[in-house]
Design a protein around this motif. Structure first.
Motif, PDB file in Angstrom:
ATOM      1  N   PRO A 242     -22.022  59.568  80.385  1.00  0.00           N
ATOM      2  CA  PRO A 242     -22.935  60.666  80.717  1.00  0.00           C
ATOM      3  C   PRO A 242     -24.379  60.423  80.285  1.00  0.00           C
ATOM      4  O   PRO A 242     -25.296  61.047  80.823  1.00  0.00           O
ATOM      5  CB  PRO A 242     -22.342  61.869  79.968  1.00  0.00           C
ATOM      6  CG  PRO A 242     -21.546  61.280  78.859  1.00  0.00           C
ATOM      7  CD  PRO A 242     -21.017  59.986  79.379  1.00  0.00           C
ATOM      8  N   VAL A 243     -24.584  59.528  79.342  1.00  0.00           N
ATOM      9  CA  VAL A 243     -25.934  59.259  78.845  1.00  0.00           C
ATOM     10  C   VAL A 243     -26.575  58.081  79.563  1.00  0.00           C
ATOM     11  O   VAL A 243     -27.726  58.150  80.009  1.00  0.00           O
ATOM     12  CB  VAL A 243     -25.917  59.005  77.318  1.00  0.00           C
ATOM     13  CG1 VAL A 243     -27.316  58.638  76.807  1.00  0.00           C
ATOM     14  CG2 VAL A 243     -25.395  60.233  76.583  1.00  0.00           C
ATOM     15  N   HIS A 244     -25.847  56.981  79.714  1.00  0.00           N
ATOM     16  CA  HIS A 244     -26.415  55.754  80.288  1.00  0.00           C
ATOM     17  C   HIS A 244     -25.949  55.478  81.717  1.00  0.00           C
ATOM     18  O   HIS A 244     -26.265  54.421  82.266  1.00  0.00           O
ATOM     19  CB  HIS A 244     -26.066  54.554  79.402  1.00  0.00           C
ATOM     20  CG  HIS A 244     -26.537  54.705  77.982  1.00  0.00           C
ATOM     21  ND1 HIS A 244     -27.860  54.886  77.660  1.00  0.00           N
ATOM     22  CD2 HIS A 244     -25.853  54.722  76.802  1.00  0.00           C
ATOM     23  CE1 HIS A 244     -27.970  54.992  76.340  1.00  0.00           C
ATOM     24  NE2 HIS A 244     -26.778  54.906  75.804  1.00  0.00           N
TER      25      HIS A 244
ATOM     26  N   HIS B  52     -17.897  64.645  70.863  1.00  0.00           N
ATOM     27  CA  HIS B  52     -17.845  63.241  71.261  1.00  0.00           C
ATOM     28  C   HIS B  52     -17.488  62.341  70.068  1.00  0.00           C
ATOM     29  O   HIS B  52     -17.617  62.727  68.907  1.00  0.00           O
ATOM     30  CB  HIS B  52     -19.160  62.804  71.903  1.00  0.00           C
ATOM     31  CG  HIS B  52     -20.367  63.088  71.069  1.00  0.00           C
ATOM     32  ND1 HIS B  52     -20.726  64.344  70.663  1.00  0.00           N
ATOM     33  CD2 HIS B  52     -21.330  62.256  70.566  1.00  0.00           C
ATOM     34  CE1 HIS B  52     -21.837  64.293  69.954  1.00  0.00           C
ATOM     35  NE2 HIS B  52     -22.216  63.032  69.875  1.00  0.00           N
ATOM     36  N   SER B  53     -17.068  61.122  70.392  1.00  0.00           N
ATOM     37  CA  SER B  53     -16.494  60.239  69.374  1.00  0.00           C
ATOM     38  C   SER B  53     -17.403  59.066  69.019  1.00  0.00           C
ATOM     39  O   SER B  53     -18.360  58.754  69.726  1.00  0.00           O
ATOM     40  CB  SER B  53     -15.158  59.680  69.880  1.00  0.00           C
ATOM     41  OG  SER B  53     -15.397  58.809  70.989  1.00  0.00           O
TER      42      SER B  53
ATOM     43  N   LEU C 170     -29.994  60.591  71.860  1.00  0.00           N
ATOM     44  CA  LEU C 170     -29.759  61.018  73.242  1.00  0.00           C
ATOM     45  C   LEU C 170     -28.351  61.597  73.405  1.00  0.00           C
ATOM     46  O   LEU C 170     -28.163  62.641  74.056  1.00  0.00           O
ATOM     47  CB  LEU C 170     -29.953  59.841  74.201  1.00  0.00           C
ATOM     48  CG  LEU C 170     -31.384  59.304  74.326  1.00  0.00           C
ATOM     49  CD1 LEU C 170     -31.392  58.015  75.141  1.00  0.00           C
ATOM     50  CD2 LEU C 170     -32.299  60.346  74.978  1.00  0.00           C
ATOM     51  N   ARG C 171     -27.371  60.943  72.803  1.00  0.00           N
ATOM     52  CA  ARG C 171     -25.967  61.354  72.968  1.00  0.00           C
ATOM     53  C   ARG C 171     -25.706  62.696  72.263  1.00  0.00           C
ATOM     54  O   ARG C 171     -25.085  63.598  72.822  1.00  0.00           O
ATOM     55  CB  ARG C 171     -25.050  60.260  72.419  1.00  0.00           C
ATOM     56  CG  ARG C 171     -23.567  60.443  72.770  1.00  0.00           C
ATOM     57  CD  ARG C 171     -22.777  59.173  72.471  1.00  0.00           C
ATOM     58  NE  ARG C 171     -23.291  58.053  73.252  1.00  0.00           N
ATOM     59  CZ  ARG C 171     -22.945  57.799  74.512  1.00  0.00           C
ATOM     60  NH1 ARG C 171     -22.078  58.583  75.133  1.00  0.00           N
ATOM     61  NH2 ARG C 171     -23.457  56.762  75.152  1.00  0.00           N
ATOM     62  N   ASP C 172     -26.183  62.805  71.032  1.00  0.00           N
ATOM     63  CA  ASP C 172     -25.959  64.043  70.278  1.00  0.00           C
ATOM     64  C   ASP C 172     -26.708  65.207  70.917  1.00  0.00           C
ATOM     65  O   ASP C 172     -26.226  66.346  70.933  1.00  0.00           O
ATOM     66  CB  ASP C 172     -26.398  63.875  68.818  1.00  0.00           C
ATOM     67  CG  ASP C 172     -25.568  62.837  68.076  1.00  0.00           C
ATOM     68  OD1 ASP C 172     -24.543  62.391  68.624  1.00  0.00           O
ATOM     69  OD2 ASP C 172     -25.942  62.466  66.941  1.00  0.00           O
ATOM     70  N   SER C 173     -27.900  64.934  71.448  1.00  0.00           N
ATOM     71  CA  SER C 173     -28.671  65.959  72.136  1.00  0.00           C
ATOM     72  C   SER C 173     -27.917  66.446  73.379  1.00  0.00           C
ATOM     73  O   SER C 173     -27.798  67.652  73.622  1.00  0.00           O
ATOM     74  CB  SER C 173     -30.040  65.400  72.533  1.00  0.00           C
ATOM     75  OG  SER C 173     -30.819  66.372  73.178  1.00  0.00           O
TER      76      SER C 173
END
Length: 437
Positions: A9-11, A51-52, A173-176
């Motif tokens: 979902p991020v990259h 998320h992991s 980016l992922r945590d956001s």
């Protein structure tokens, strides 16, 4: 090998075109990261943050892959292409040593995820080590030396660990994204366009300075708004006190814990093998907490129920000048019937968003360098007024945590709680003000 892709979902797509990387992803030690949450107790505040570490490590690898590919293509005179594989591998494995509820667990049982990462990489008993040895017998040691910052090539070390590295780029980016906040967003595409290797590390072209500035600001905002959220820290305090109670009880009730939570026994005993460490994950711990919630010890049972059912402690901020006065609050908590050792806690959260290199500092920072048009280098905060205002300044607070019941003005606690709340104004401890008057 035929390229494999992971939809992200991020990259968007994470590309794996080297057999070693694919083999490492499929090891049991790396697959275990699916069972370790990236954000620990933060998901109790931001419910999307489930998320992991697995997805984060894949994302860090993908950023490292893009950067090393660019360095190979555009800067072959400065970047040695033989360094690309060790960089991508270290990026993928940098968090493989994280334990269940890592940071809280580490403080209580004196473990260190970075040290465990190196052990997993270098131990002949792991599938990860076996995969790395297929490259060369010394390859595991090379990768481990990147993790512990002793690898001789500073370009590689800074890409993995510095004030602007592939790890931070992904987790912001992922945590956001997963917490549903916008604070951690920055222009990764622009940063990857202006990053370049230098003789002693990495730097960024001046034309992309504002993207780097935005990254530093995003990191600051994520710490203040997400990572330091009082409710997430409350759950961390509950977890800390719960595990502390279990550790104390184990000394006299070993049989109970051998049955209810066998994989924690080596940690209580202080004799932890690598196998013991890898057998523990968030799911195992949560199962133990549910078991304890129905156990015979009232404090352990109550703390476990509070944790499992998200009954958060409340908190107030305090400072060094009035910290001594917190004993007054502890005594009121004790009079109500709560043991202050398990029902109160002090929690400090402070962060240094950015700093210049200080050779005499205990933890030396690798400052962010900007390359000017004439080829000269200048440190970021000398160009950016925003970063300059953050450089060298510590942000955060100290909080005192206590049961929510202490704020109730009705029921059996009301007499004590009125005394308790008289020391609180606007969620701040005002003992000093009262004392002065």
């Amino acid at each position: 090998m035929i390229e494999k892709v992971f939809r992200d979902p991020v990259h968007n797509y994470i590309h794996v075109d080297h057999e070693l990387i694919y083999n490492l992803i499929n090891t049991r030690e790396f697959q275990r990261l699916r069972r370790i949450k990236q954000l620990g107790t933060t998901s109790y505040t931001f419910h999307g943050g489930e998320h992991s570490r697995f997805s984060h490590c894949l994302g860090v690898y993908e950023i490292a892959r893009r950067i090393t590919q660019k360095f190979e293509d555009k800067y072959p005179d400065i970047w040695n292409a033989t360094e690309s594989l060790v960089t991508m591998t270290a990026a993928l494995l940098h968090d493989v040593g994280h334990g269940a509820y890592s940071h809280t667990f580490e403080r209580l049982f004196d473990t260190d995820h970075e040290e465990m990462t190196c052990r997993i990489i270098t131990s002949p008993d792991t599938e990860i080590n076996a995969a790395l040895c297929q490259i060369s017998p010394d390859f595991p040691d090379k990768v481990a030396s990147v993790i512990n910052h002793t690898y001789p090539n500073k370009q590689v070390v800074q890409l993995i660990s510095s004030q602007i590295d592939v790890d931070r780029m992904d987790y912001l980016l992922r945590d956001s994204y997963f917490t549903g906040t916008n604070y951690g967003e920055f222009d990764l595409t622009r940063i990857l366009r202006v990053i370049r290797p230098t003789e002693n590390g990495i730097a960024f072209k001046e034309s992309g300075m504002h993207a780097v500035e935005d990254y530093v600001l995003s990191r600051y905002q994520m710490y203040m708004q997400v990572y330091f959220h009082p409710a997430s820290r409350s759950m961390e305090v509950l977890l800390q006190n719960l595990l502390h109670r279990a550790k104390i009880l184990y000394q006299v009730h070993k049989d109970y814990f051998s049955v209810s939570s066998p994989r924690l026994v080596p940690f209580f005993e202080g004799q932890i093998s690598l196998k013991d460490y890898l057998a523990l994950d968030d799911g195992v711990m949560n199962t133990y907490f549910q078991s304890w919630s129905e156990g015979p010890d009232k404090i352990l049972s109550d703390l476990a129920q509070r944790y499992v059912n998200r009954k958060v402690f409340k908190s107030i901020t305090f400072n060094k000048s009035n910290e001594e006065g917190l004993d007054t609050l502890r005594s009121i908590v004790k009079n109500v019937g709560f043991d202050p050792q398990y029902y109160t806690a002090i929690h400090h959260n402070f962060d240094l968003p950015y700093d210049i290199y200080r050779p005499n500092a205990e933890k030396k920072r690798t400052q962010i360098e900007i390359i000017r048009k004439d080829g000269s280098m200048i440190e970021l905060s000398r160009l950016s007024p925003i970063v300059h205002s953050l450089a060298g300044t510590v942000h955060g607070d100290s909080r005192f945590y206590f049961p929510k019941e202490m704020l109730s003005d009705t029921g059996i606690f009301s007499e004590h709680t009125q005394s308790f709340t008289s020391y609180i104004k606007n969620d701040q401890f005002i003992y000093g003000e009262l004392h002065d008057h």
